[in-house]
Design an enzyme around this catalytic site. Structure first.
Site, PDB file in Angstrom:
ATOM      1  N   HIS A  15       0.835  -1.196   0.000  1.00  0.00           N
ATOM      2  CA  HIS A  15       0.000   0.000   0.000  1.00  0.00           C
ATOM      3  C   HIS A  15       0.874   1.252   0.000  1.00  0.00           C
ATOM      4  O   HIS A  15       2.087   1.191   0.136  1.00  0.00           O
ATOM      5  CB  HIS A  15      -0.980   0.023   1.191  1.00  0.00           C
ATOM      6  N   CYS A  34       5.751   5.998   4.583  1.00  0.00           N
ATOM      7  CA  CYS A  34       4.569   5.296   4.056  1.00  0.00           C
ATOM      8  C   CYS A  34       3.968   6.011   2.854  1.00  0.00           C
ATOM      9  O   CYS A  34       3.096   5.461   2.184  1.00  0.00           O
ATOM     10  CB  CYS A  34       3.503   5.174   5.149  1.00  0.00           C
ATOM     11  N   HIS A  40       4.886   0.045  -0.529  1.00  0.00           N
ATOM     12  CA  HIS A  40       5.696  -0.826   0.325  1.00  0.00           C
ATOM     13  C   HIS A  40       4.737  -1.880   0.884  1.00  0.00           C
ATOM     14  O   HIS A  40       3.516  -1.722   0.806  1.00  0.00           O
ATOM     15  CB  HIS A  40       6.364  -0.037   1.464  1.00  0.00           C
ATOM     16  N   HIS A  42       3.389  -4.952   3.854  1.00  0.00           N
ATOM     17  CA  HIS A  42       3.294  -5.391   5.248  1.00  0.00           C
ATOM     18  C   HIS A  42       2.845  -6.850   5.290  1.00  0.00           C
ATOM     19  O   HIS A  42       2.098  -7.297   4.411  1.00  0.00           O
ATOM     20  CB  HIS A  42       2.278  -4.567   6.037  1.00  0.00           C
ATOM     21  N   ASP A  80      -4.979 -10.888  -0.008  1.00  0.00           N
ATOM     22  CA  ASP A  80      -3.611 -11.427   0.013  1.00  0.00           C
ATOM     23  C   ASP A  80      -2.885 -11.185  -1.316  1.00  0.00           C
ATOM     24  O   ASP A  80      -3.427 -11.442  -2.393  1.00  0.00           O
ATOM     25  CB  ASP A  80      -3.665 -12.925   0.321  1.00  0.00           C
ATOM     26  N   HIS A  81      -1.653 -10.696  -1.197  1.00  0.00           N
ATOM     27  CA  HIS A  81      -0.792 -10.408  -2.358  1.00  0.00           C
ATOM     28  C   HIS A  81      -1.396  -9.366  -3.302  1.00  0.00           C
ATOM     29  O   HIS A  81      -1.157  -9.391  -4.515  1.00  0.00           O
ATOM     30  CB  HIS A  81      -0.408 -11.687  -3.107  1.00  0.00           C
ATOM     31  N   GLU A 125      -0.554  -4.388  11.754  1.00  0.00           N
ATOM     32  CA  GLU A 125       0.124  -3.970  10.521  1.00  0.00           C
ATOM     33  C   GLU A 125       1.613  -4.274  10.609  1.00  0.00           C
ATOM     34  O   GLU A 125       2.248  -4.617   9.618  1.00  0.00           O
ATOM     35  CB  GLU A 125      -0.104  -2.485  10.253  1.00  0.00           C
TER      36      GLU A 125
HETATM   37  N1  LIG Z   1      -2.925   5.631  12.838  1.00  0.00           N
HETATM   38  C1  LIG Z   1      -2.072   5.054  11.942  1.00  0.00           C
HETATM   39  N2  LIG Z   1      -0.797   5.436  11.915  1.00  0.00           N
HETATM   40  C2  LIG Z   1       0.042   4.841  11.025  1.00  0.00           C
HETATM   41  C3  LIG Z   1      -0.414   3.855  10.146  1.00  0.00           C
HETATM   42  C4  LIG Z   1      -1.795   3.503  10.193  1.00  0.00           C
HETATM   43  O1  LIG Z   1      -2.269   2.646   9.415  1.00  0.00           O
HETATM   44  N3  LIG Z   1      -2.587   4.114  11.098  1.00  0.00           N
HETATM   45  N4  LIG Z   1       0.437   3.251   9.304  1.00  0.00           N
HETATM   46  C5  LIG Z   1       1.697   3.537   9.260  1.00  0.00           C
HETATM   47  C6  LIG Z   1       2.599   2.748   8.363  1.00  0.00           C
HETATM   48  O2  LIG Z   1       1.865   2.208   7.268  1.00  0.00           O
HETATM   49  C7  LIG Z   1       3.265   1.583   9.083  1.00  0.00           C
HETATM   50  O3  LIG Z   1       2.408   0.964   9.994  1.00  0.00           O
HETATM   51  C8  LIG Z   1       4.484   2.015   9.788  1.00  0.00           C
HETATM   52  O4  LIG Z   1       5.442   1.066   9.566  1.00  0.00           O
HETATM   53  P1  LIG Z   1       6.771   1.083  10.417  1.00  0.00           P
HETATM   54  O5  LIG Z   1       7.336   2.452  10.425  1.00  0.00           O
HETATM   55  O6  LIG Z   1       7.604  -0.038   9.900  1.00  0.00           O
HETATM   56  O7  LIG Z   1       6.182   0.749  11.862  1.00  0.00           O
HETATM   57  P2  LIG Z   1       6.847   0.264  13.221  1.00  0.00           P
HETATM   58  O8  LIG Z   1       6.483   1.322  14.226  1.00  0.00           O
HETATM   59  O9  LIG Z   1       6.350  -1.077  13.578  1.00  0.00           O
HETATM   60  O10 LIG Z   1       8.357   0.179  12.980  1.00  0.00           O
HETATM   61  P3  LIG Z   1       9.529   0.474  13.976  1.00  0.00           P
HETATM   62  O11 LIG Z   1      10.563  -0.489  13.557  1.00  0.00           O
HETATM   63  O12 LIG Z   1       9.019   0.255  15.369  1.00  0.00           O
HETATM   64  O13 LIG Z   1       9.909   1.908  13.720  1.00  0.00           O
HETATM   65  C9  LIG Z   1       2.276   4.599  10.086  1.00  0.00           C
HETATM   66  N5  LIG Z   1       1.322   5.223  10.975  1.00  0.00           N
HETATM   67 ZN    ZN Z   2       2.567   0.835   5.460  1.00  0.00          ZN
END
Ligand SMILES: Nc1nc2c(c(=O)[nH]1)N=C([C@H](O)[C@H](O)COP(=O)(O)OP(=O)(O)OP(=O)(O)O)CN2
Ligand code: ZN
Length: 136
Positions: A15, A34, A40, A42, A80-81, A125
């Site tokens: 997405h 993002c 990218h 998930h 999926d995919h 996610e």
């Molecule tokens: N309210 C939301 N905030 C965020 C969403 C969402 O869907 N709702 N999504 C994102 C990004 O798509 C993604 O989840 C972030 O990925 P990442 O930076 O890898 O997330 P992590 O915190 O798990 O990674 P760390 O390694 O802990 O930095 C962002 N915000």
């Molecule tokens: Zn994402």
């Protein structure tokens, strides 16, 4: 007496989070990496929780094999995919955030369950970012 039965599942999807009315700079300010234009992915994990009375004849709230099949068709086959922005009708004009994905999944599963059963969906996610929706 109500009991909750749970089934886990997963799907992989790509997405991009962005607002089409904003510049790339504005999108990066709000959505960070993002918002990169080339998408990218998930590894999404879900927990589907169904709550209801235990049927005295079967001992089931609902047959978990039936729930497995509903999730397979409504979630895995559908998402999926896939590239959520490109392939999924519901995300043509809606940002595929975890919030909006969990609402879509809840609506699709809800439509397949008996009306007397309650439903909550949890969507991971990433291992540390997760959302929950119970239809409120
Ligand atoms: N309210 C939301 N905030 C965020 C969403 C969402 O869907 N709702 N999504 C994102 C990004 O798509 C993604 O989840 C972030 O990925 P990442 O930076 O890898 O997330 P992590 O915190 O798990 O990674 P760390 O390694 O802990 O930095 C962002 N915000
Ligand atoms: Zn994402």
């Amino acid at each position: 007496m109500k009991v909750t039965v749970n089934r886990k599942a997963h799907f992989n999807a790509a997405h991009r989070l962005f607002n089409k009315n904003w510049s790339d700079e504005q999108n990066f300010e709000v959505f960070g990496k993002c918002s990169y234009p080339n998408y990218h992915g998930h590894n999404y994990e879900i927990i589907v929780a169904v709550k209801g009375e235990v049927d005295p004849e079967t001992g089931f709230v609902m047959n978990l094999d039936e729930l497995r099949k509903i999730i397979e068709v409504e979630v895995e086959d559908y998402l999926d995919h896939k590239n959520l922005n490109v392939d999924i009708e519901e995300f043509q004009n809606v940002n595929p955030t975890a919030e909006n994905i969990v609402i879509l999944i809840w609506n699709k599963i809800r439509a397949k369950l008996a009306t007397d059963l309650e439903l909550k969906v949890t969507l991971y996610e990433t291992p540390r970012n997760f959302v929950e929706y119970a239809g409120e």
